[in-house]
Design a protein around this motif. Structure first.
Motif, PDB file in Angstrom:
ATOM      1  N   TYR A 269     -64.572 -40.204  35.423  1.00  0.00           N
ATOM      2  CA  TYR A 269     -66.015 -40.010  35.322  1.00  0.00           C
ATOM      3  C   TYR A 269     -66.680 -40.220  36.684  1.00  0.00           C
ATOM      4  CZ  TYR A 269     -65.568 -40.284  30.220  1.00  0.00           C
ATOM      5  OH  TYR A 269     -65.230 -40.075  28.908  1.00  0.00           O
ATOM      6  N   GLN A 270     -67.712 -39.443  36.939  1.00  0.00           N
ATOM      7  CA  GLN A 270     -68.519 -39.606  38.143  1.00  0.00           C
ATOM      8  C   GLN A 270     -69.868 -40.205  37.750  1.00  0.00           C
ATOM      9  OE1 GLN A 270     -68.650 -36.324  40.905  1.00  0.00           O
ATOM     10  NE2 GLN A 270     -66.678 -35.524  40.215  1.00  0.00           N
ATOM     11  N   ILE A 271     -70.262 -41.246  38.450  1.00  0.00           N
ATOM     12  CA  ILE A 271     -71.484 -41.976  38.126  1.00  0.00           C
ATOM     13  C   ILE A 271     -72.495 -41.771  39.245  1.00  0.00           C
ATOM     14  CG2 ILE A 271     -72.457 -44.239  37.597  1.00  0.00           C
ATOM     15  CD1 ILE A 271     -69.582 -45.082  36.759  1.00  0.00           C
ATOM     16  N   ARG A 272     -73.735 -41.502  38.857  1.00  0.00           N
ATOM     17  CA  ARG A 272     -74.804 -41.283  39.834  1.00  0.00           C
ATOM     18  C   ARG A 272     -76.091 -41.936  39.339  1.00  0.00           C
ATOM     19  NH1 ARG A 272     -73.578 -34.861  39.726  1.00  0.00           N
ATOM     20  NH2 ARG A 272     -71.419 -34.972  40.456  1.00  0.00           N
ATOM     21  N   PHE A 273     -76.968 -42.222  40.287  1.00  0.00           N
ATOM     22  CA  PHE A 273     -78.315 -42.690  39.980  1.00  0.00           C
ATOM     23  C   PHE A 273     -79.325 -41.582  40.270  1.00  0.00           C
ATOM     24  CE2 PHE A 273     -76.810 -47.175  40.933  1.00  0.00           C
ATOM     25  CZ  PHE A 273     -76.977 -47.638  39.636  1.00  0.00           C
ATOM     26  N   ASP A 274     -80.282 -41.414  39.370  1.00  0.00           N
ATOM     27  CA  ASP A 274     -81.516 -40.668  39.648  1.00  0.00           C
ATOM     28  C   ASP A 274     -81.322 -39.223  40.104  1.00  0.00           C
ATOM     29  OD1 ASP A 274     -83.060 -42.859  38.966  1.00  0.00           O
ATOM     30  OD2 ASP A 274     -83.171 -43.613  41.017  1.00  0.00           O
TER      31      ASP A 274
ATOM     32  N   TYR B 247     -71.072 -38.314  34.585  1.00  0.00           N
ATOM     33  CA  TYR B 247     -70.636 -36.921  34.525  1.00  0.00           C
ATOM     34  C   TYR B 247     -69.125 -36.867  34.279  1.00  0.00           C
ATOM     35  CZ  TYR B 247     -75.177 -35.883  36.615  1.00  0.00           C
ATOM     36  OH  TYR B 247     -76.529 -35.780  36.859  1.00  0.00           O
ATOM     37  N   ASP B 248     -68.673 -35.724  33.795  1.00  0.00           N
ATOM     38  CA  ASP B 248     -67.236 -35.552  33.588  1.00  0.00           C
ATOM     39  C   ASP B 248     -66.520 -35.506  34.940  1.00  0.00           C
ATOM     40  OD1 ASP B 248     -67.842 -33.046  34.609  1.00  0.00           O
ATOM     41  OD2 ASP B 248     -66.940 -31.931  32.968  1.00  0.00           O
ATOM     42  N   ALA B 249     -65.201 -35.359  34.892  1.00  0.00           N
ATOM     43  CA  ALA B 249     -64.413 -35.420  36.120  1.00  0.00           C
ATOM     44  C   ALA B 249     -64.778 -34.318  37.111  1.00  0.00           C
ATOM     45  CB  ALA B 249     -62.921 -35.352  35.777  1.00  0.00           C
ATOM     46  N   SER B 250     -65.302 -33.190  36.614  1.00  0.00           N
ATOM     47  CA  SER B 250     -65.702 -32.115  37.520  1.00  0.00           C
ATOM     48  C   SER B 250     -67.019 -32.423  38.217  1.00  0.00           C
ATOM     49  CB  SER B 250     -65.850 -30.806  36.734  1.00  0.00           C
ATOM     50  OG  SER B 250     -67.016 -30.832  35.914  1.00  0.00           O
ATOM     51  N   GLY B 251     -67.775 -33.386  37.686  1.00  0.00           N
ATOM     52  CA  GLY B 251     -69.062 -33.741  38.259  1.00  0.00           C
ATOM     53  C   GLY B 251     -70.183 -32.799  37.894  1.00  0.00           C
TER      54      GLY B 251
ATOM     55  N   ILE C 270     -70.911 -31.769  34.336  1.00  0.00           N
ATOM     56  CA  ILE C 270     -71.393 -31.898  32.961  1.00  0.00           C
ATOM     57  C   ILE C 270     -71.813 -33.340  32.703  1.00  0.00           C
ATOM     58  CG2 ILE C 270     -70.823 -31.663  30.518  1.00  0.00           C
ATOM     59  CD1 ILE C 270     -68.761 -29.563  31.311  1.00  0.00           C
ATOM     60  N   LEU C 271     -73.088 -33.535  32.342  1.00  0.00           N
ATOM     61  CA  LEU C 271     -73.605 -34.860  32.020  1.00  0.00           C
ATOM     62  C   LEU C 271     -73.114 -35.263  30.632  1.00  0.00           C
ATOM     63  CD1 LEU C 271     -75.603 -37.143  32.921  1.00  0.00           C
ATOM     64  CD2 LEU C 271     -77.372 -35.898  31.655  1.00  0.00           C
ATOM     65  N   VAL C 272     -72.367 -36.353  30.550  1.00  0.00           N
ATOM     66  CA  VAL C 272     -71.761 -36.754  29.275  1.00  0.00           C
ATOM     67  C   VAL C 272     -72.315 -38.071  28.736  1.00  0.00           C
ATOM     68  CG1 VAL C 272     -69.634 -35.480  29.710  1.00  0.00           C
ATOM     69  CG2 VAL C 272     -69.817 -37.873  30.458  1.00  0.00           C
ATOM     70  N   GLY C 273     -73.134 -38.751  29.509  1.00  0.00           N
ATOM     71  CA  GLY C 273     -73.701 -40.007  29.041  1.00  0.00           C
ATOM     72  C   GLY C 273     -74.640 -40.586  30.077  1.00  0.00           C
ATOM     73  N   GLY C 274     -75.401 -41.588  29.665  1.00  0.00           N
ATOM     74  CA  GLY C 274     -76.298 -42.224  30.611  1.00  0.00           C
ATOM     75  C   GLY C 274     -77.338 -43.088  29.940  1.00  0.00           C
ATOM     76  N   LEU C 275     -78.239 -43.596  30.746  1.00  0.00           N
ATOM     77  CA  LEU C 275     -79.334 -44.429  30.270  1.00  0.00           C
ATOM     78  C   LEU C 275     -80.494 -44.325  31.249  1.00  0.00           C
ATOM     79  CD1 LEU C 275     -79.516 -47.232  32.161  1.00  0.00           C
ATOM     80  CD2 LEU C 275     -77.423 -47.750  30.917  1.00  0.00           C
ATOM     81  N   TYR C 276     -81.668 -44.785  30.804  1.00  0.00           N
ATOM     82  CA  TYR C 276     -82.807 -44.855  31.718  1.00  0.00           C
ATOM     83  C   TYR C 276     -83.640 -46.077  31.380  1.00  0.00           C
ATOM     84  CZ  TYR C 276     -86.189 -43.229  28.185  1.00  0.00           C
ATOM     85  OH  TYR C 276     -86.999 -43.124  27.078  1.00  0.00           O
ATOM     86  N   GLY C 277     -84.472 -46.484  32.320  1.00  0.00           N
ATOM     87  CA  GLY C 277     -85.332 -47.638  32.108  1.00  0.00           C
ATOM     88  C   GLY C 277     -86.272 -47.825  33.276  1.00  0.00           C
ATOM     89  N   VAL C 278     -86.951 -48.963  33.273  1.00  0.00           N
ATOM     90  CA  VAL C 278     -88.005 -49.246  34.231  1.00  0.00           C
ATOM     91  C   VAL C 278     -87.665 -50.524  34.989  1.00  0.00           C
ATOM     92  CG1 VAL C 278     -90.465 -49.742  34.511  1.00  0.00           C
ATOM     93  CG2 VAL C 278     -89.705 -48.142  32.735  1.00  0.00           C
ATOM     94  N   ALA C 279     -87.765 -50.460  36.320  1.00  0.00           N
ATOM     95  CA  ALA C 279     -87.551 -51.638  37.153  1.00  0.00           C
ATOM     96  C   ALA C 279     -88.886 -52.300  37.430  1.00  0.00           C
ATOM     97  CB  ALA C 279     -86.884 -51.245  38.468  1.00  0.00           C
ATOM     98  N   THR C 280     -89.000 -53.561  37.056  1.00  0.00           N
ATOM     99  CA  THR C 280     -90.214 -54.310  37.346  1.00  0.00           C
ATOM    100  C   THR C 280     -89.809 -55.624  37.981  1.00  0.00           C
ATOM    101  OG1 THR C 280     -92.223 -55.306  36.423  1.00  0.00           O
ATOM    102  CG2 THR C 280     -90.300 -55.204  34.962  1.00  0.00           C
ATOM    103  N   GLY C 281     -90.084 -55.759  39.266  1.00  0.00           N
ATOM    104  CA  GLY C 281     -89.601 -56.920  39.979  1.00  0.00           C
ATOM    105  C   GLY C 281     -88.088 -56.980  39.925  1.00  0.00           C
ATOM    106  N   GLY C 282     -87.544 -58.142  39.585  1.00  0.00           N
ATOM    107  CA  GLY C 282     -86.101 -58.304  39.495  1.00  0.00           C
ATOM    108  C   GLY C 282     -85.556 -58.143  38.098  1.00  0.00           C
TER     109      GLY C 282
END
Length: 249
Positions: free
Chosen positions: A90-95, A140-144, A146-158
């Motif tokens: 799996y390939q992992i990315r932010f944003d 993402y899958d091994a090819s980078g 296809i998005l296969v999973g993830g999450l989202y949220g909000v950063a507030t301070g720490g």
């Protein structure tokens, strides 16, 4: 009967009531109304409050007690998850594709009736993302490609306030959470806010703390740590990370 605090739609900078005024039943209900502007949402998260409402409902604001949280350094990595991290490529990315992650989280699930992520919510969190407050973790899958999973949220301070996650293949959302925990720990974040406990989150190391303790943690970490640049380090092998908890079989 307790009254419910009414927010003015024309005052996005209006103060919220003290979270101590939240109802016991339903747990955490604090206010109603207002809007989902960036100003109001940022203010809400800074004070331990989040919106949650269904289609054709007014905007309800919540601050439950107790609060489910994960301490980043105590996320739970099972042997099977470690194996998946090591072998599935799996390939992992932010944003990189925030909107697609939110859309995937909003997709109907077999175990729910509809979704709470309305069009209004979708637009609001995309606006938060544009200001740098909301973030996505993408798997993402091994090819980078296809998005296969993830999450989202909000950063507030720490504190990172998780909103939703999804998986199209086994373990993808769990891997996103592990990646998030690793980097938040590295960057000095104090907590991942999970809001309401459920078996999935508890299996990943979530614990319950009092609302008072949660709000104190927010107040003690008002500034986002400067190292949190929301980029993946390609040299990090998450399968080798050893959080401060014993792995489960």
């Amino acid at each position: 009967m307790l009254s419910l605090y009414l927010l003015d739609t024309k005052q996005p900078d209006q103060s919220f009531p003290s979270v101590d005024m939240a109802w016991d039943e339903p747990n955490g209900l604090l206010a109603v109304g207002g809007d989902l502007s960036v100003t109001r949402l940022a203010n809400a998260y800074r004070h331990g409050i989040f919106p949650w409402f269904g289609p054709r409902e007014p905007i309800y604001w919540w601050s439950p007690n107790p609060r489910a949280v994960i301490y980043p350094q105590q996320v739970r990595i099972t042997r099977s998850l470690r194996k998946a991290l090591r072998n599935r490529g799996y390939q992992i990315r932010f944003d990189q594709n925030f909107a697609q992650v939110v859309r995937a989280c909003a997709a109907p699930r077999s175990y729910t009736n509809g979704t709470w992520i309305t069009t209004e919510m979708f637009r609001a969190y995309c606006a938060l993302h544009d200001t740098g407050l909301a973030h996505s973790v993408e798997v993402y899958d091994a090819s980078g490609t296809i998005l296969v999973g993830g999450l989202y949220g909000v950063a507030t301070g720490g504190v990172f306030c998780g909103e939703s996650m999804f998986s199209l293949v086994p373990d993808a959302s769990k891997i996103a959470l592990i990646a998030l925990a690793y980097y938040l720990h590295t960057w000095g974040f104090a907590l991942i806010d999970c809001q309401i406990p459920n078996p999935h989150l508890m299996s990943m190391g979530a614990v319950e703390i009092s609302r008072n303790e949660f709000v104190k943690t927010l107040a003690a970490h008002p500034d986002q740590p400067p190292k949190a640049n929301w980029q993946i380090d390609p040299n990090v092998d998450l399968s080798r990370w050893e959080p401060q908890t014993a792995p489960l079989v």
